[in-house]
Design a protein around this motif. Structure first.
Motif, PDB file in Angstrom:
ATOM      1  N   ARG A 105      38.942 -44.105 152.388  1.00 15.73           N
ATOM      2  CA  ARG A 105      38.364 -43.137 153.318  1.00 15.73           C
ATOM      3  C   ARG A 105      37.442 -43.860 154.294  1.00 15.73           C
TER       4      ARG A 105
ATOM      5  N   ILE B 153      50.103 -47.951 147.619  1.00 16.19           N
ATOM      6  CA  ILE B 153      50.347 -46.576 147.152  1.00 16.19           C
ATOM      7  C   ILE B 153      51.806 -46.207 147.333  1.00 16.19           C
TER       8      ILE B 153
ATOM      9  N   GLU C 253      43.604 -44.028 145.077  1.00 15.99           N
ATOM     10  CA  GLU C 253      43.344 -43.121 146.195  1.00 15.99           C
ATOM     11  C   GLU C 253      43.412 -43.893 147.517  1.00 15.99           C
TER      12      GLU C 253
END
Length: 129
Positions: A122, A106, A119
């Motif tokens: 998580r 990222i 993303e």
């Protein structure tokens, strides 16, 4: 086309990255010798067994409490060493390598101003992979 200075810098970074990867593979593939583990366990047991005899004259009735605290610390450190023995595994205390790699990806994509950036990973059941 990549300039000569940038190419040299890129090659240096790639060489450093390769050295780090080799070191991590060496850590991951080197087992702890059984004799070392056995010696640590036996030494901790012997020390904790003999500790009250050395403390009873100075600590009196507090000897059992102090001995329990010392034994807790010794066996806790021993268990910690067992957990840290394999930092690249699949167990809950292993390094979250997938998450680290995704974060690097990222950051790199944001640095080159890419259109699609994935993303962050998580935690699943309070564990980050």
């Amino acid at each position: 086309m990549i300039g000569e200075q940038i190419y040299k810098l890129l090659e240096e970074r790639l060489t450093a990255f390769t050295a780090v990867q080799v070191a991590c593979e060496r850590i991951g593939s080197t087992p702890t010798p059984f004799t070392y583990t056995l010696l640590i366990h036996r030494t901790a047991y012997a020390y904790c067994f003999l500790l009250p005899f050395g403390l009873v004259s100075t600590m009196g009735w507090a000897t059992p409490l102090f001995t329990v605290l010392v034994a807790y610390a010794f066996f806790g450190l021993d268990a910690l060493g067992d957990e840290l023995e394999d930092p690249f595994g699949d167990h809950p205390n292993a390094l979250p390598l997938l998450s680290l790699a995704r974060t690097i990806e990222i950051n790199l994509l944001e640095a080159i101003e890419a259109q699609e950036v994935p993303e962050f990973l998580r935690p699943v059941d309070s564990l980050l992979t």
